[in-house]
Design an enzyme around this catalytic site. Structure first.
Site, mmCIF file in Angstrom:
data_model
loop_
_atom_site.group_PDB
_atom_site.id
_atom_site.type_symbol
_atom_site.label_atom_id
_atom_site.label_comp_id
_atom_site.label_asym_id
_atom_site.label_seq_id
_atom_site.Cartn_x
_atom_site.Cartn_y
_atom_site.Cartn_z
ATOM 1 N N ASP A 177 -2.977 10.068 4.132
ATOM 2 C CA ASP A 177 -4.375 9.646 4.233
ATOM 3 C C ASP A 177 -5.148 10.593 5.156
ATOM 4 O OD1 ASP A 177 -6.768 8.320 4.280
ATOM 5 O OD2 ASP A 177 -6.035 6.563 5.383
ATOM 6 N N ASP A 189 -12.545 6.726 3.647
ATOM 7 C CA ASP A 189 -11.336 6.414 4.414
ATOM 8 C C ASP A 189 -10.923 4.945 4.254
ATOM 9 O OD1 ASP A 189 -9.193 6.982 5.988
ATOM 10 O OD2 ASP A 189 -10.301 7.100 7.887
ATOM 11 N N ASP A 237 1.331 5.963 5.854
ATOM 12 C CA ASP A 237 0.369 5.051 5.223
ATOM 13 C C ASP A 237 0.917 4.425 3.936
ATOM 14 O OD1 ASP A 237 -2.045 3.788 5.598
ATOM 15 O OD2 ASP A 237 -3.242 5.314 4.579
ATOM 16 N N GLU A 270 -9.674 3.492 1.767
ATOM 17 C CA GLU A 270 -9.048 3.659 0.447
ATOM 18 C C GLU A 270 -7.955 2.633 0.170
ATOM 19 O OE1 GLU A 270 -7.953 5.077 3.084
ATOM 20 O OE2 GLU A 270 -5.796 4.827 2.858
ATOM 21 N N LYS A 294 -10.666 12.193 8.705
ATOM 22 C CA LYS A 294 -10.242 11.632 9.993
ATOM 23 C C LYS A 294 -10.319 12.694 11.077
ATOM 24 C CE LYS A 294 -6.926 8.228 8.247
ATOM 25 N NZ LYS A 294 -7.613 7.025 8.740
ATOM 26 N N ARG A 317 -7.764 -0.631 0.652
ATOM 27 C CA ARG A 317 -8.257 -1.842 -0.023
ATOM 28 C C ARG A 317 -8.573 -1.555 -1.483
ATOM 29 N NH1 ARG A 317 -12.987 -2.193 4.315
ATOM 30 N NH2 ARG A 317 -11.225 -1.419 5.535
ATOM 31 N N LYS A 328 0.844 -1.198 0.000
ATOM 32 C CA LYS A 328 0.000 0.000 0.000
ATOM 33 C C LYS A 328 0.879 1.247 0.000
ATOM 34 C CE LYS A 328 -3.444 2.475 2.866
ATOM 35 N NZ LYS A 328 -4.349 2.416 4.031
HETATM 36 N N1 BES Z 1 -4.613 4.038 6.917
HETATM 37 C C1 BES Z 1 -5.805 3.743 7.620
HETATM 38 C C2 BES Z 1 -5.622 2.660 8.675
HETATM 39 C C3 BES Z 1 -4.762 2.956 9.867
HETATM 40 C C4 BES Z 1 -5.336 3.500 11.019
HETATM 41 C C5 BES Z 1 -3.424 2.676 9.875
HETATM 42 C C6 BES Z 1 -4.556 3.739 12.127
HETATM 43 C C7 BES Z 1 -2.643 2.920 10.987
HETATM 44 C C8 BES Z 1 -3.203 3.454 12.110
HETATM 45 C C9 BES Z 1 -6.876 3.248 6.651
HETATM 46 O O1 BES Z 1 -6.844 3.788 5.390
HETATM 47 C C10 BES Z 1 -8.202 3.607 7.245
HETATM 48 O O2 BES Z 1 -8.462 4.750 7.367
HETATM 49 N N2 BES Z 1 -9.001 2.620 7.608
HETATM 50 C C11 BES Z 1 -10.272 2.843 8.187
HETATM 51 C C12 BES Z 1 -11.239 1.828 7.614
HETATM 52 C C13 BES Z 1 -12.675 2.082 7.966
HETATM 53 C C14 BES Z 1 -13.181 3.331 7.325
HETATM 54 C C15 BES Z 1 -13.483 0.884 7.524
HETATM 55 C C16 BES Z 1 -10.158 2.695 9.694
HETATM 56 O O3 BES Z 1 -9.370 1.869 10.143
HETATM 57 O O4 BES Z 1 -10.802 3.436 10.407
HETATM 58 ZN ZN ZN Z 2 -5.071 4.508 4.727
HETATM 59 MN MN MN Z 3 -7.980 5.567 5.228
#
Ligand code: BES
Ligand code: ZN
Ligand code: MN
Length: 476
Positions: free
Chosen positions: A248, A325, A266, A327, A255, A329, A243
């Site tokens: 992000d 968020d 990220d 993104e 966020k 996947r 990735k």
């Molecule tokens: N990059 C984040 C995941 C992440 C969060 C990595 C904290 C490291 C520390 C990812 O893109 C994300 O935002 N995931 C969301 C998914 C949700 C919207 C289903 C998440 O984890 O909140």
């Molecule tokens: Zn992310």
């Molecule tokens: Mn995200």
């Protein structure tokens, strides 16, 4: 940079400029400095009973040598190669012992200082001499450790760069720079080419920013580049996906503050697979490896993808973006489809994919999700051996149902917005895109994106899971 050298001589024979590190069976953390009348400095450090030390505690002990040496402004440190000392480590050979020692000395020495205007005082740890180094095996492990340590630290340097500087374009340039001096080739595709390829999910994630979205492709043909139409088994590459979200924000589903500032990390999956392929080339492994890093910035603007948008993936599936968020996947999904053209033997994807993986595991291990039980067992075992721990979560078909969209083929999060099992949900989404009949595993490294105090590493990127990936490629 820290210089690490070896000598067949014993520690007692080290010259006077070295502070001699003597490990004792006193309780861990008991330590004292002794200065002899001739000025030689000895540092006695307790690490507990020899037979209690295992691979995990060995690695942290090694890191603490460096930490203490730095705290005491020691410039030159000498220590004994601990061959045969720890009964529990006899599980592994001398090459492992030497490599593990060197890697962890280097990882502990790393600091991210390129943005500091005041450079450090020159009283700094400059060299480490490892004494009692004799066997050929140990020497080959030593050389391996130097390469692994150097490139993990380079990956950390890339990951630690802020989003303002490390854009997808800059990541592509960093990749080209990283592989210099090896036979790895790097190609970077831009938006025009991605449109031709119909990588609709990758493009959607990056559409809200001026920074151009990229697909970084690195290839290493250590087993010979296949020229045949149908690639023979022996030449099928192992494909690593990383990735590469360079920042992000969460997109329009922005966020909250406190959750955004370290999202320049990220792209840690991306930097880790790029460093891995470089290490493999440096080690001269006779393996074929392909690395794909879909790279974009998940930004906010009037051009950004909206929650509720429906976009078409490279494999033709339509995806309802229920959450901007989620993104990671999306960009990986198109990379999975792209990987098909290589007829991969096995695919691993490395991604800081979900906060939910931290909820499940805390910050000591990455999550591994795969249907291939053998692959899972191998990676778990190599996790222990290398230090990049992984722990399994299920990838069962039962979970796929929650992604069934009302308006498109699938949605990028559960249609009922449930947050339960979020890490599994991310992997389930990917399973709609992974090539059929190819073993694959998803490794969610969000838990190991940032270091924690017990790691005894500089704050920021850990460089995981490069050690795991290198060990995997060496033996697969
Ligand atoms: N990059 C984040 C995941 C992440 C969060 C990595 C904290 C490291 C520390 C990812 O893109 C994300 O935002 N995931 C969301 C998914 C949700 C919207 C289903 C998440 O984890 O909140
Ligand atoms: Zn992310
Ligand atoms: Mn995200």
């Amino acid at each position: 940079m820290l210089k690490i050298t070896t000598s067949p001589k014993s520690l007692a024979e080290a010259t006077k400029k070295y502070c001699q590190l003597i490990l004792t069976e006193e309780p861990a953390s008991a330590h004292r400095f002794v200065e002899a009348s001739d000025g030689t400095l000895t540092y006695r450090l307790g690490i507990g009973k020899w037979d209690k030390v295992d691979a995990r505690s060995f690695r942290t002990h090694v890191r603490s040598f460096v930490q203490t040496a730095k705290n005491h402004q020691i410039e030159s440190l000498a220590l004994e190669f601990p061959s045969g000392k720890y009964s529990q480590l006899s599980l592994y050979d001398e090459a492992w012992l030497a490599s593990t020692l060197v890697e962890n000395l280097m990882l502990a020495d790393y600091e991210f200082i390129s943005y500091k205007t005041k450079k450090k005082s020159n009283k700094n740890l400059k060299e480490i001499l490892i004494c009692g180094f004799a066997s050929k095996e140990a020497l080959s492990g030593f050389k391996r450790g130097l390469i692994v340590g150097e490139y993990i630290n380079k990956a950390r340097d890339i990951a630690n760069q802020p989003g303002i500087d490390l854009t997808p374009t800059a990541l592509g340039k960093a990749a080209t720079e990283l592989v210099k001096g090896t036979t790895v080739t790097v190609r970077v595709l831009g938006e025009k080419e991605l449109k031709k390829l119909k990588m609709g999910l990758l493009l959607a994630v990056g559409q809200g920013t001026k920074s151009e979205t990229k697909l970084i492709i690195a290839e290493y043909w250590g087993a010979g580049k296949p020229t045949e139409k149908t690639i023979p088994k022996k030449k099928q590459p192992i494909v690593l996906l990383g990735k590469g979200i360079t920042y992000d924000t969460g997109g329009l589903n922005v966020k909250p503050s406190g959750s955004m500032h370290d999202m320049h990390l990220d792209m840690s999956g991306g930097s880790s697979v790029l460093a891995t392929i470089t290490i493999v080339a440096k080690l001269g492994l006779k393996k074929n490896i392909v690395v794909l890093v879909p790279s974009a910035e998940n930004a906010i603007s009037d051009d950004a993808m909206r929650a509720g948008d429906i976009v078409t993936a490279m494999n033709g599936k339509t995806v309802e973006v229920l959450h901007t968020d989620a993104e990671g996947r999306m960009v990986l999904a198109d990379a999975y489809t792209y990987s098909e053209r290589y007829s991969p033997k096995v695919i691993l994807d490395i991604a800081t994919l979900t906060g939910a993986s931290l909820v499940a595991l805390g910050q000591h291990a990455s999550a591994i999700l795969t249907k291939d039980t053998k692959l899972e067992a191998t990676l778990r075992e190599l996790g222990e051996k290398s230090g990049d721990l992984v722990w399994p979560l299920p990838l069962w078909d039962e979970y796929k149902g929650s992604l069934k969209s009302h308006r498109a083929d699938i949605s990028n999060i559960a249609t009922n917005f449930s947050r339960f099992g979020g890490c599994i949900e991310g992997a389930s989404f990917l399973s709609f895109f992974a090539p059929k009949n190819v073993p694959w595993a998803h490794i969610d490294i969000a838990p190991r994106m940032d270091s924690i105090a017990s790691d005894k590493l500089a704050k920021g990127s850990t460089g995981e899971p490069i050690r795991l990936l290198v060990s995997f490629l060496e033996q697969y």
